[in-house]
Structure formats: C-alpha cells, structure tokens
Design a protein around this motif. Sequence first.
Motif, PDB file in Angstrom:
ATOM      1  N   ILE A  54       1.458  -4.073  -6.540  1.00 50.09           N
ATOM      2  CA  ILE A  54       1.313  -3.901  -5.091  1.00 50.09           C
ATOM      3  C   ILE A  54       0.804  -2.486  -4.850  1.00 50.09           C
ATOM      4  CG2 ILE A  54       2.485  -3.891  -2.861  1.00 50.09           C
ATOM      5  CD1 ILE A  54       4.591  -5.735  -4.095  1.00 50.09           C
ATOM      6  N   SER A  55      -0.356  -2.365  -4.235  1.00 53.01           N
ATOM      7  CA  SER A  55      -0.917  -1.038  -4.018  1.00 53.01           C
ATOM      8  C   SER A  55      -0.069  -0.255  -3.030  1.00 53.01           C
ATOM      9  CB  SER A  55      -2.348  -1.144  -3.483  1.00 53.01           C
ATOM     10  OG  SER A  55      -2.351  -1.646  -2.154  1.00 53.01           O
ATOM     11  N   ASP A  56      -0.223   1.055  -3.066  1.00 55.20           N
ATOM     12  CA  ASP A  56       0.504   1.903  -2.124  1.00 55.20           C
ATOM     13  C   ASP A  56       0.171   1.515  -0.688  1.00 55.20           C
ATOM     14  OD1 ASP A  56       2.130   4.445  -1.588  1.00 55.20           O
ATOM     15  OD2 ASP A  56       0.262   4.879  -0.533  1.00 55.20           O
ATOM     16  N   ALA A  57      -1.108   1.228  -0.439  1.00 56.96           N
ATOM     17  CA  ALA A  57      -1.520   0.841   0.918  1.00 56.96           C
ATOM     18  C   ALA A  57      -0.848  -0.461   1.338  1.00 56.96           C
ATOM     19  CB  ALA A  57      -3.039   0.699   0.980  1.00 56.96           C
ATOM     20  N   GLN A  58      -0.746  -1.420   0.417  1.00 59.81           N
ATOM     21  CA  GLN A  58      -0.087  -2.688   0.737  1.00 59.81           C
ATOM     22  C   GLN A  58       1.399  -2.478   1.024  1.00 59.81           C
ATOM     23  OE1 GLN A  58      -1.238  -5.151  -2.715  1.00 59.81           O
ATOM     24  NE2 GLN A  58      -2.215  -6.529  -1.240  1.00 59.81           N
TER      25      GLN A  58
END
Length: 285
Positions: A100-104
Amino acid sequence: MTDTTPTQPVWFVTGAARGMGIELARAALDAGHRVVGTARDAARVTAALGEHDNLLAVSLDVTDPTAARTAVDAAVERFGRVDTLVNNAGNFYAGFFEEISDAQFRAQMETNFFGPLNVTRAVLPVMRAQRSGQVVTITSTAAIVGGAFVAAYAASKFALEGWMESLHVDVAPYGISTTVVEPGFFRTELLVEGASSIWPELSIEDYAERTEQTIEAWKAMNGQQGGDPAKLGRALVQLMALPEPPQRWMAGADAVAAVEQKAHELLAQAEAHRELSSSLDHDDA
C-alpha cells in the motif's frame, strides 16, 4: 430556516447514495424521520432514494471541512436541527502493508478517519446548542480485529474507535450520546472494485502470489456476504429511539463472535505476564 418543529427527528447520513448508506437513510425515512442524505453527488442520493418531502439530498465530500459545514448549514436551513448524525461514508484500500503506497494509506485515513471528524466538527455546535443529539459512527469488525490485507482499512477504523470512546465523554455533558456500530460482513458495495475497493499500487515479488490470491478471494466474496443492510438500517433506527442508545453495537452474528473472541484474547494477554506487568512501579511508590 423553514422548519423548526422537533416532532420528527432529523438524521444526517453520509455516504447515502450506495450500499449501507442507502438502507440507513431509507430506514430513517420509513420511520417517519427527516433525512439529510449526502454523497459526493447529491443527484445520486435522489436517484437511490427517490423524491421525498422528508429528504434533503446534499453534495458532500467528507474530506472537505468547508463542504461539511456547508452541508450542515443546509440541513439546519431546511429542517431546523440535526438529531442523529450517521458517519457512514468510507472506502477500502486493500493490500498488504508494504504494497500500500504512502499516498494510498493517507487517502484511506482522509476518508475513513478525518472524514467523520470533519462532519462531526460541523454538526456538534448545532447539537450543543440543542443540548441534544446522537453521533453514530460506522466502523467495522476490522476496528477490533486486525488481519491480513487490511492494514490501512483497519488502522482507519481502529482510529475511529479511540476517537469515539473519547468523544463519548467529551460531549455527554451537553446531552449528546455516541454510538459505534461495528458491522461484520454485509452485502454492500464495499468489495466492488472501483466503487469502494482500491487494490494496492505497489508490487513486491515476495507478496505477489498472495496478493493475487487474496484479491480473487475478496472479489469472490462480493455479493455473498451474509448480512442484510436493510435489516441493519431498521435495527439502528430502533436502537437510536431508545432512551439510552448503546455506546457500542456489534452488527451481525459474525461481529458478535469476533468481538467475543478478541475480548477473551485480551484477557488472556493481560493475565499472561501479570506479575511482571505489575512490578514496574518505583520502589518508593
């Protein structure tokens, strides 16, 4: 302000254009309540629930604090008050933590956690002025029990639980109650790809096979969940009519079982090292 009569409670329901939100709003309308149904596009609320004298459809992105205040102002202008806020809007960023990306992850928190905070900040001045009101927040069994592939979602829901427990004490002196609703698996749109479910942006070889298998399992579960959101909606309306609504309500037999198991696990963990845990005071204490 067009209507200040308090005879019909006013419900303010976020995420009222799909899934559980539709059934929550419909149950309140069927009970004779007045409903402010919000969604990113107000037209979708009307399309889902139809035209109704007791329904005000309002466009609201819960991540926008200014939009939340505007929506609450519209509710008060139309109905004169807000009696029950239902923080229902949310989505599901699925995936193993590292994928899970930081942005997500931040987007998950913005919608599921800060969204309810924004709307509640806008509603509480109205309820304090009334010296009455109910704040209801929909969390999940994932707010009680963490698991694989739900790191971001569970974090957002766990955060709601801590906030609501504290809010309960903060606002009680002003006649405002709080209720956390912890649903199990209900047949909603939460697992619909592109609607409420967002898969991980990142790909790490160690996780690749498990990620593919888990996504397929989640997709297969959609439409097969045991819980009936219409029954949940009617039950919540019933509970909110009680003189003292519950501070926490587990919705679904699976939710009750999950919370019971977690309670037993916590007790066992507290007992496991009781002597060591209890030996940490200063010697002069």
